[in-house]
Design a protein around this motif. Structure first.
Motif, PDB file in Angstrom:
ATOM      1  N   GLY A 261       0.760  -1.218   0.000  1.00  0.00           N
ATOM      2  CA  GLY A 261       0.000   0.000   0.000  1.00  0.00           C
ATOM      3  C   GLY A 261       0.799   1.280   0.000  1.00  0.00           C
ATOM      4  N   ARG A 262       0.101   2.390  -0.010  1.00  0.00           N
ATOM      5  CA  ARG A 262       0.726   3.694  -0.107  1.00  0.00           C
ATOM      6  C   ARG A 262       1.353   4.078   1.212  1.00  0.00           C
ATOM      7  N   GLY A 263       2.442   4.838   1.115  1.00  0.00           N
ATOM      8  CA  GLY A 263       3.029   5.425   2.308  1.00  0.00           C
ATOM      9  C   GLY A 263       4.108   4.607   2.957  1.00  0.00           C
ATOM     10  N   ILE A 264       4.383   3.359   2.494  1.00  0.00           N
ATOM     11  CA  ILE A 264       5.388   2.527   3.147  1.00  0.00           C
ATOM     12  C   ILE A 264       6.777   3.122   2.986  1.00  0.00           C
TER      13      ILE A 264
ATOM     14  N   GLN B  25     -12.395   5.463   3.317  1.00  0.00           N
ATOM     15  CA  GLN B  25     -11.472   4.882   4.295  1.00  0.00           C
ATOM     16  C   GLN B  25     -11.257   5.792   5.509  1.00  0.00           C
ATOM     17  N   ASP B  26     -12.201   6.637   5.793  1.00  0.00           N
ATOM     18  CA  ASP B  26     -12.070   7.583   6.907  1.00  0.00           C
ATOM     19  C   ASP B  26     -12.053   6.817   8.232  1.00  0.00           C
ATOM     20  N   ALA B  27     -10.978   6.998   9.013  1.00  0.00           N
ATOM     21  CA  ALA B  27     -10.855   6.296  10.297  1.00  0.00           C
ATOM     22  C   ALA B  27     -11.966   6.668  11.253  1.00  0.00           C
TER      23      ALA B  27
ATOM     24  N   ARG C 259      -3.989  -2.531  12.040  1.00  0.00           N
ATOM     25  CA  ARG C 259      -4.539  -1.515  11.146  1.00  0.00           C
ATOM     26  C   ARG C 259      -3.669  -0.266  11.172  1.00  0.00           C
ATOM     27  N   LYS C 260      -3.539   0.326  10.025  1.00  0.00           N
ATOM     28  CA  LYS C 260      -2.728   1.529   9.839  1.00  0.00           C
ATOM     29  C   LYS C 260      -3.647   2.721   9.643  1.00  0.00           C
ATOM     30  N   ILE C 261      -3.332   3.810  10.342  1.00  0.00           N
ATOM     31  CA  ILE C 261      -4.090   5.052  10.189  1.00  0.00           C
ATOM     32  C   ILE C 261      -3.106   6.118   9.719  1.00  0.00           C
ATOM     33  N   ALA C 262      -3.297   6.608   8.522  1.00  0.00           N
ATOM     34  CA  ALA C 262      -2.376   7.571   7.924  1.00  0.00           C
ATOM     35  C   ALA C 262      -2.589   8.969   8.512  1.00  0.00           C
TER      36      ALA C 262
ATOM     37  N   VAL D  83      -7.741   4.732   6.919  1.00  0.00           N
ATOM     38  CA  VAL D  83      -7.426   3.511   7.654  1.00  0.00           C
ATOM     39  C   VAL D  83      -7.351   2.344   6.686  1.00  0.00           C
ATOM     40  N   SER D  84      -6.438   1.439   6.951  1.00  0.00           N
ATOM     41  CA  SER D  84      -6.320   0.230   6.136  1.00  0.00           C
ATOM     42  C   SER D  84      -5.877  -0.925   7.021  1.00  0.00           C
TER      43      SER D  84
END
Length: 725
Positions: free
Chosen positions: A13-16, A263-265, A295-298, A308-309
Motif C-alpha cells: 500500500g501507499r506510504g510505506i 477509508q475515513d478512520a 490496522r494503519k491510520i495515515a 485507515v487500512s
C-alpha cells in the motif's frame, strides 16, 4: 460491561516508503536517545532473551517487591504496560499489584504510584483515591498502559477506574482524563462515552483505557489512547493549556468492523483495540485485538481525513463477523511469507524500530512477530508458540527461557505490551509469567516459521517400547490391592495376582511391561512376582533391608529386560539391564521416600519424599520441589512428563503441584475424599490418581473406564498402573 479475552495480511500500500524513511530518520517516535541512556543494558546476542524483572520465590512466580533492589530480585504480579522516559528509565504497570514501578539504568526497581490496595467491593471509591497527594499513597485499579512526556510526567491508564492519572515530576498524582463514571447497571464497569464526543479531557468518558503512547510532534507532546471499551483511538495534546480528548478513529456503532466512506478512520469500526504505536511523522498502527488485525491510520489529508487500512490479519473474517459481540478466534499461520497472507492470534502489544520493522506481540499466539515493512515478510522472532496452562497458584514454576535462553525456545503466557528501547533492545511484558523480559539487538534476531500451537515434540514410543509394541489407541488401567489382588479396567487384562504369595508382606506396586503384555507386582519386603511376559529377574534376598526400611516401588527399563527396586531410605537395587545413577544411602532424609520413577530414556530416575522433596539422578532434570513448603498432607507420587522437561507431584489429599512443562490439569485438593490418594501415574496427556478405596480421578484426554469407589475392596488399594497407547 467487561470484555474478557477470548481465543480466536501486511498490505504494502501507499506510504510505506515514506514510513520507512521516517523510521530511519526519527527513531521510535518517543525520543532519539543515545544507547547509553537505555535502562538497563540488555546482555546477550541477537536472538537471545533475558529476564530483566521478576523472580520465582517460595514456589510462587508472582508477588510484590521488594523495592530498592535489582528488578531481577523483585516480584511482579501481571506486568502489562511499558514505557521509556526521555532519560531511559523504564516504567512498568504492575497491574495486579495495583502499582506503577520504575527500573533505572542500574536495574534497580522503585515505586512510582499505587499503595497496592485491592478492590474487593462493588463500589469503586476504595479503588480510586489519592488525587492531589503523593502518588505512592494513591489507589489504582489494575493499571494497564503508561507513557512519559518530554518533561518526565507519567501518565497511567487506570483502566478499571475508567480514567487516566498523571504523576508530575514532584510525585503528586491527579486525574488527567476521563470522568470515572460507572455503568449504572453494573457499578464494576465503566460508563460508555455518549456517542463520539470530543471535548475537555475531564469531560469525555473512557471505558477501560488500555495502551498509552506518547510522541513528540511539531514540538508538542501528544498522548494516544487505546479506548478499549469504546473501541476508539483518542489523542490528547498534552502541551495545550486546555487539553482536549479528540477521537481519531472508531465509532460508537454496534458493528465491530468496517471501513468508512473514503477509508475515513472516524467512520470505521474497531473491536476492542489493545495498543497503538505512532511513528515520528504521525502514522498510527493499532492492534485491533478483537478482530485479530493490525490496522494503519495515515496522517490527515489536506481535507482532514485519516485513511485507515488493514495491513495484517484476516480482514474477510472480521467483515463476515462484524455483527458478533465477542472477540474473534484467530491463529498464527503465515510465518516465512508475505505478511499480507498471514494471520494473527489476539495481537496486543505493538511497536517499531528505527530501520523499518514492526513488532507485534500475540497474546493468544504466544509469540512475538516481526514484519519487515520494506519486503513485507513476517516471521516469529520469540516464543515457541505453545500455550502455557496456568496453575491455580499462578503459573508454571519453570519458565522456558528464564532467566535467559534462545528467544525462539522461550515460552510466554498472555503477552501484553512490548517497547523498543533507545538502544534497539525489545522489552516485553510477559504478563502471566510475571516477568519483564528483553531481547538485545532485536532487529537482527533470527526469524523462524512457528506453526499455530507451537512445535510439539514427537511422542515417545509407549512405555519406551522399541519393538513388539502394542497397537495404539488402547486405554485402561490396573489397580493393586494390599493383598496382591489385581483389578483390571478398560482394555487392560488380568494376567494373575500375588494373593497368597507374599508370606506376610504387603503389596506396594504394580508395573506393566513396555508392551503391556505382562506386569510385575512387588511387596514391601523386596519380593517381586512376574506375570505374562514380565521377566522373572528376582527380588531382594532376606536381610537386605535395614531396620525401618521398606521397598516402595519397582520400575521397568525401556527394554523390559530389567528393573529397579527403590526403598523408603532412598536406596536403589538394579536387576537385568537397569543402570545405577546414584542413591540417597548417605543422606539423612526429612521424610521417607514415597515414590521413585525412571526418566523416559531409562538413563536416570527421580525420587520424591513425603515432604515433597525431589531428588534427580542421571538425566533426570530437577525442576523444583515442595520440600521447603509446609504441606497439608504428604506427597505420594512423582510423575515425569513424556518430554522429561517437567513433572507432577500429588499429595494424599489429591493436591497437584506442577513443575517445568507439566501442565496443571486439575486436582482433588479442594474436595473431601472418602479415602486418601495413594498414587498417581501418567495417562494420555495428563494424569490419573487412585484412592485407597479404589476411586479413580482422571485428568486426561483418555477415557474413564471404571473404578471401585462405589464398591471398595476388602483390603485397601495401594497403587494403579495404566495401559496407555
Amino acid at each position: 460491561m467487561s470484555y474478557p479475552s477470548q481465543k480466536r495480511r501486511l498490505r504494502s500500500g501507499r506510504g510505506i516508503a515514506a514510513l520507512v524513511a521516517a523510521l530511519l530518520a526519527g527513531g521510535t517516535g518517543l525520543a532519539t536517545l543515545p544507547a547509553a541512556q537505555a535502562a538497563p543494558a540488555v546482555p546477550g546476542a541477537a536472538g537471545t532473551i533475558q529476564t530483566m524483572g521478576g523472580i520465582t520465590r517460595n514456589y510462587q512466580q508472582g508477588g510484590y517487591g521488594p523495592e530498592g533492589v535489582n528488578a531481577k530480585e523483585s516480584q511482579f504480579q501481571n506486568p502489562r504496560g511499558l514505557a521509556f522516559a526521555p532519560n531511559g528509565d523504564l516504567y512498568v504497570t504492575d497491574a495486579l499489584n495495583n502499582r506503577v514501578r520504575k527500573i533505572d539504568a542500574n536495574g534497580i526497581v522503585s515505586l512510582v504510584a499505587g499503595n497496592g490496595t485491592v478492590c474487593t467491593t462493588e463500589v469503586p471509591a476504595p479503588c480510586y483515591s489519592g488525587d492531589n497527594g503523593a502518588a505512592i499513597n494513591a489507589t489504582l485499579n489494575e493499571p494497564h498502559g503508561v507513557a512519559v512526556d518530554s518533561e518526565g510526567n507519567v501518565y497511567i491508564a487506570d483502566s478499571k477506574n475508567c480514567v487516566i492519572r498523571k504523576v508530575d515530576t514532584g510525585g503528586i498524582i491527579s486525574t488527567y482524563a476521563g470522568t470515572g463514571a460507572r455503568n449504572p447497571a453494573n457499578p464494576k464497569a465503566c460508563a460508555k462515552s455518549d456517542g463520539t464526543p470530543n471535548g475537555p479531557v475531564l469531560t469525555v468518558a473512557l471505558d477501560q483505557p488500555k495502551s498509552l503512547f506518547m510522541t513528540r510532534q511539531s514540538g508538542d507532546d501528544t498522548l494516544y489512547v487505546a479506548d478499549f471499551g469504546n473501541s476508539q483511538i483518542r489523542m490528547i495534546d498534552v502541551d495545550s493549556a486546555t487539553p482536549e480528548n479528540i477521537r481519531v478513529a472508531g465509532t460508537s456503532r454496534a458493528r465491530h468492523y468496517g471501513v468508512g466512506a473514503g477509508q475515513d478512520a472516524l467512520d470505521s469500526e474497531f473491536r476492542h483495540p489493545e495498543s497503538v504505536w505512532v511513528t515520528p511523522d504521525g502514522v498510527m498502527y493499532v492492534s485491533d485485538g478483537g478482530n485479530n488485525l493490525i490496522r494503519k491510520i495515515a496522517p490527515p489529508t489536506p481535507s482532514g481525513i485519516r485513511k485507515v487500512s488493514v495491513i495484517a490479519g484476516d480482514a474477510a473474517a472480521a467483515q463476515a463477523n462484524a455483527s458478533l459481540p465477542d472477540d474473534l478466534e484467530g491463529n498464527s499461520d503465515g510465518d516465512g511469507g508475505q505478511a499480507i497472507n498471514a494471520h494473527l492470534d489476539k495481537p496486543r502489544g505493538i511497536t517499531g524500530d528505527s530501520i523499518g520493522n514492526l513488532y507485534v506481540a500475540e497474546e493468544h499466539g504466544s509469540r512475538i512477530r516481526r514484519i519487515n515493512l520494506g519486503s513485507g515478510q513476517i516471521n516469529t522472532i520469540a516464543g515457541d508458540g505453545s500455550i502455557l496452562d496456568q496453575r491455580i497458584n499462578g503459573g508454571s514454576l519453570a519458565i522456558k527461557g528464564d532467566p535467559d535462553g534462545n528467544a525462539l525456545e522461550a515460552q510466554f503466557a498472555m503477552l501484553h505490551d512490548i517497547q523498543i528501547a533507545p538502544d534497539g533492545s525489545l522489552w516485553v511484558a510477559d504478563s502471566r509469567n510475571n516477568r519483564v523480559r528483553a531481547m538485545a539487538d532485536v532487529a537482527n534476531a533470527p526469524g523462524a516459521v512457528i506453526p499455530t500451537g507451537g512445535i510439539a515434540p514427537p511422542p515417545p514410543p509407549p512405555g519406551g517400547c522399541t519393538s513388539n509394541c502394542p497397537a495404539p489407541g488402547k486405554s485402561g488401567y490396573w489397580m493393586l490391592g494390599e493383598d496382591g489382588k489385581v483389578f483390571a479396567f478398560g482394555d487392560s487384562a488380568t494376567m494373575g495376582d500375588a494373593v497368597g504369595r507374599m508370606a506376610g508382606a504387603k503389596a506396594v506396586h504394580i508395573e506393566p511391561t513396555p508392551n503391556f503384555g505382562g506386569y510385575w507386582i512387588n511387596d514391601d519386603r523386596g519380593g517381586v512376582h512376574a506375570f505374562g511376559n514380565a521377566a522373572a529377574l528376582g527380588g531382594l534376598p532376606g536381610g537386605t533391608l535395614q531396620a525401618g526400611e521398606r521397598v516402595t516401588s519397582l520400575s521397568t527399563t525401556p527394554s523390559g529386560a530389567g528393573y529397579w527396586l527403590f526403598t523408603s531410605k532412598g536406596r536403589v537395587f538394579t536387576f537385568g539391564d537397569a543402570g545405577k545413577f546414584g542413591d540417597l544411602a548417605a543422606i539423612t532424609l526429612n521424610g521417607p521416600i514415597q515414590s521413585s520413577i525412571p526418566t523416559p530414556s531409562g538413563k536416570g530416575y527421580f525420587m520424591v519424599g513425603s515432604d515433597g522433596g525431589v531428588f534427580a539422578f542421571g538425566d533426570a532434570i530437577f525442576r523444583g520441589s515442595m520440600g521447603a513448603t509446609k504441606l497439608n498432607q504428604p506427597v505420594m507420587s512423582l510423575v515425569p512428563t513424556s518430554t522429561n522437561q517437567g513433572y507432577w507431584l500429588v499429595a494424599s489429599d489429591g493436591g497437584i503441584f506442577a513443575f517445568g512443562d507439566a501442565k496443571f490439569r486439575g486436582s482433588m485438593g479442594a474436595t473431601k475424599l472418602n479415602k486418601p490418594v495413594v498414587g498417581m501415574v501418567r495417562y494420555g496427556t495428563g494424569y490419573l490418581m487412585v484412592g485407597a478405596d479404589g476411586g479413580i480421578f482422571s485428568f486426561s484426554d483418555k477415557p474413564f473406564v471404571g473404578s471401585l469407589g462405589a464398591n471398595p475392596p476388602a483390603r485397601p488399594i495401594v497403587f494403579a498402573a495404566t495401559l496407555d497407547t
